[in-house]
Design a protein around this motif. Sequence first.
Motif, PDB file in Angstrom:
ATOM      1  N   GLU A  79     -12.566   6.590  -1.600  1.00 17.16           N
ATOM      2  CA  GLU A  79     -12.467   5.248  -1.008  1.00 17.16           C
ATOM      3  C   GLU A  79     -12.154   5.345   0.478  1.00 17.16           C
ATOM      4  O   GLU A  79     -12.723   4.614   1.302  1.00 17.16           O
ATOM      5  CB  GLU A  79     -11.378   4.460  -1.726  1.00 17.16           C
ATOM      6  CG  GLU A  79     -11.184   3.053  -1.195  1.00 17.16           C
ATOM      7  CD  GLU A  79     -10.073   2.310  -1.920  1.00 17.16           C
ATOM      8  OE1 GLU A  79      -9.644   1.258  -1.398  1.00 17.16           O
ATOM      9  OE2 GLU A  79      -9.625   2.788  -2.983  1.00 17.16           O
ATOM     10  N   TYR A  80     -11.257   6.261   0.852  1.00 20.76           N
ATOM     11  CA  TYR A  80     -10.929   6.457   2.264  1.00 20.76           C
ATOM     12  C   TYR A  80     -12.158   6.893   3.049  1.00 20.76           C
ATOM     13  O   TYR A  80     -12.427   6.394   4.146  1.00 20.76           O
ATOM     14  CB  TYR A  80      -9.822   7.504   2.407  1.00 20.76           C
ATOM     15  CG  TYR A  80      -8.434   6.937   2.531  1.00 20.76           C
ATOM     16  CD1 TYR A  80      -7.710   7.056   3.704  1.00 20.76           C
ATOM     17  CD2 TYR A  80      -7.833   6.294   1.459  1.00 20.76           C
ATOM     18  CE1 TYR A  80      -6.424   6.552   3.812  1.00 20.76           C
ATOM     19  CE2 TYR A  80      -6.551   5.784   1.546  1.00 20.76           C
ATOM     20  CZ  TYR A  80      -5.842   5.924   2.728  1.00 20.76           C
ATOM     21  OH  TYR A  80      -4.584   5.416   2.837  1.00 20.76           O
TER      22      TYR A  80
ATOM     23  N   GLU B  48     -16.329   5.919   7.085  1.00 24.38           N
ATOM     24  CA  GLU B  48     -17.740   5.900   7.473  1.00 24.38           C
ATOM     25  C   GLU B  48     -18.179   4.488   7.856  1.00 24.38           C
ATOM     26  O   GLU B  48     -18.935   4.301   8.816  1.00 24.38           O
ATOM     27  CB  GLU B  48     -18.593   6.457   6.339  1.00 24.38           C
ATOM     28  CG  GLU B  48     -18.386   7.963   6.130  1.00 24.38           C
ATOM     29  CD  GLU B  48     -19.137   8.484   4.924  1.00 24.38           C
ATOM     30  OE1 GLU B  48     -19.631   7.648   4.116  1.00 24.38           O
ATOM     31  OE2 GLU B  48     -19.230   9.717   4.781  1.00 24.38           O
ATOM     32  N   LYS B  49     -17.714   3.493   7.118  1.00 20.77           N
ATOM     33  CA  LYS B  49     -18.047   2.101   7.427  1.00 20.77           C
ATOM     34  C   LYS B  49     -17.482   1.706   8.791  1.00 20.77           C
ATOM     35  O   LYS B  49     -18.155   1.053   9.598  1.00 20.77           O
ATOM     36  CB  LYS B  49     -17.506   1.183   6.331  1.00 20.77           C
ATOM     37  CG  LYS B  49     -17.911  -0.281   6.523  1.00 20.77           C
ATOM     38  CD  LYS B  49     -17.550  -1.129   5.307  1.00 20.77           C
ATOM     39  CE  LYS B  49     -16.072  -1.349   5.202  1.00 20.77           C
ATOM     40  NZ  LYS B  49     -15.723  -2.326   4.134  1.00 20.77           N
ATOM     41  N   PHE B  50     -16.259   2.117   9.070  1.00 24.97           N
ATOM     42  CA  PHE B  50     -15.627   1.815  10.355  1.00 24.97           C
ATOM     43  C   PHE B  50     -16.377   2.481  11.502  1.00 24.97           C
ATOM     44  O   PHE B  50     -16.613   1.878  12.550  1.00 24.97           O
ATOM     45  CB  PHE B  50     -14.169   2.284  10.330  1.00 24.97           C
ATOM     46  CG  PHE B  50     -13.419   1.994  11.599  1.00 24.97           C
ATOM     47  CD1 PHE B  50     -12.759   0.791  11.776  1.00 24.97           C
ATOM     48  CD2 PHE B  50     -13.363   2.935  12.617  1.00 24.97           C
ATOM     49  CE1 PHE B  50     -12.066   0.515  12.947  1.00 24.97           C
ATOM     50  CE2 PHE B  50     -12.677   2.679  13.788  1.00 24.97           C
ATOM     51  CZ  PHE B  50     -12.019   1.458  13.957  1.00 24.97           C
TER      52      PHE B  50
ATOM     53  N   TYR C 255      -8.005   8.010  -4.431  1.00 26.18           N
ATOM     54  CA  TYR C 255      -8.199   7.342  -3.158  1.00 26.18           C
ATOM     55  C   TYR C 255      -9.064   8.082  -2.148  1.00 26.18           C
ATOM     56  O   TYR C 255      -9.527   7.469  -1.177  1.00 26.18           O
ATOM     57  CB  TYR C 255      -6.834   7.054  -2.498  1.00 26.18           C
ATOM     58  CG  TYR C 255      -6.010   6.066  -3.271  1.00 26.18           C
ATOM     59  CD1 TYR C 255      -6.333   4.712  -3.283  1.00 26.18           C
ATOM     60  CD2 TYR C 255      -4.914   6.493  -4.012  1.00 26.18           C
ATOM     61  CE1 TYR C 255      -5.581   3.800  -4.006  1.00 26.18           C
ATOM     62  CE2 TYR C 255      -4.151   5.585  -4.745  1.00 26.18           C
ATOM     63  CZ  TYR C 255      -4.489   4.250  -4.734  1.00 26.18           C
ATOM     64  OH  TYR C 255      -3.756   3.353  -5.453  1.00 26.18           O
TER      65      TYR C 255
ATOM     66  N   TYR D  27     -15.280   6.427   2.380  1.00 24.26           N
ATOM     67  CA  TYR D  27     -16.205   5.294   2.480  1.00 24.26           C
ATOM     68  C   TYR D  27     -15.779   4.343   3.594  1.00 24.26           C
ATOM     69  O   TYR D  27     -16.598   3.907   4.411  1.00 24.26           O
ATOM     70  CB  TYR D  27     -16.263   4.554   1.136  1.00 24.26           C
ATOM     71  CG  TYR D  27     -17.024   3.252   1.198  1.00 24.26           C
ATOM     72  CD1 TYR D  27     -18.416   3.233   1.192  1.00 24.26           C
ATOM     73  CD2 TYR D  27     -16.338   2.042   1.274  1.00 24.26           C
ATOM     74  CE1 TYR D  27     -19.116   2.041   1.258  1.00 24.26           C
ATOM     75  CE2 TYR D  27     -17.026   0.843   1.341  1.00 24.26           C
ATOM     76  CZ  TYR D  27     -18.416   0.842   1.338  1.00 24.26           C
ATOM     77  OH  TYR D  27     -19.103  -0.346   1.408  1.00 24.26           O
ATOM     78  N   GLU D  28     -14.487   4.010   3.650  1.00 26.43           N
ATOM     79  CA  GLU D  28     -13.991   3.084   4.667  1.00 26.43           C
ATOM     80  C   GLU D  28     -14.076   3.697   6.064  1.00 26.43           C
ATOM     81  O   GLU D  28     -14.359   2.997   7.052  1.00 26.43           O
ATOM     82  CB  GLU D  28     -12.549   2.676   4.356  1.00 26.43           C
ATOM     83  CG  GLU D  28     -12.386   1.827   3.107  1.00 26.43           C
ATOM     84  CD  GLU D  28     -13.058   0.473   3.232  1.00 26.43           C
ATOM     85  OE1 GLU D  28     -13.249  -0.010   4.374  1.00 26.43           O
ATOM     86  OE2 GLU D  28     -13.403  -0.107   2.186  1.00 26.43           O
TER      87      GLU D  28
ATOM     88  N   SER E  32       0.863  -1.186   0.000  1.00 29.72           N
ATOM     89  CA  SER E  32       0.000   0.000   0.000  1.00 29.72           C
ATOM     90  C   SER E  32       0.893   1.227   0.000  1.00 29.72           C
ATOM     91  O   SER E  32       1.751   1.369   0.874  1.00 29.72           O
ATOM     92  CB  SER E  32      -0.904  -0.012   1.242  1.00 29.72           C
ATOM     93  OG  SER E  32      -1.773   1.097   1.249  1.00 29.72           O
TER      94      SER E  32
END
Length: 252
Positions: free
Chosen positions: A232-233, A238-240, A229, A235-236, A178
Amino acid sequence: YSERDHGNRVGHWRMMEVMDKYNVRGSISLSVALLDHHPEIIEVCKERGWEFFSHGIYNTRYSYTMTAEQELNIIEDSISNVKKHTGQMIAGYLAPALTHTERTMDLLASKGILYTCDLFIDDQPFPVKVNQGKFISIPYSLEMNDIIVYNSYMLPPRHYAKMLKENFDRLRMDGARSGTVMCIPLHAYAVAQGHRIAAFDDALKYITSHDDVWVTTGREIAEYFYENYYDEYIYEIEKFNKQYPPYGASDG
């Protein structure tokens, strides 16, 4: 004053020669007053396509002594003067003497600045929550900072070169999984002293010998991150946060 001015009179030109040798462009954390004090340095940086961003007007005017209005005036002055002298819109900001306040990030985002270098907590860019707009952090390293290495850690030039190469090797290894960012903060009055410049040359020779590394500017890293990115960050994140709500975010 005279020690610092050695960087303007001698050190910058030595440093630039080494960077030219390896086709490395600088991202200039600019004390904006230098636009008027040393236009000859600004011109040669412009010719090489270096990035100009802001370190305040003078590095001795600390943000934490300012009101919100004063801090905003510094940011606006930086934007207008860099635009006037270089044609560039500032993309980044490093607070004078690293003295960002609880409001700095919001002020920067409100003026269209893309990134801060004032957060040293990661080896990757990441979004920073602000009141309006989008904003990110680009990695900056005190550990690789020539002033810290030479003046605080009191290490010799050969060790500085060794540190840069070993840090590069580790970040390159991690970056295979990464992407990582290696920042080398420089001060011409330090890194380009006659007994130190060879160590910097040695490190750049090693780093640029790898063809799988993008040697670029802070602005270009930020623009690439936003394009590829940022969403995508978010989204991740908010999901977390849904899975692990922050303190005070639920009634549980």
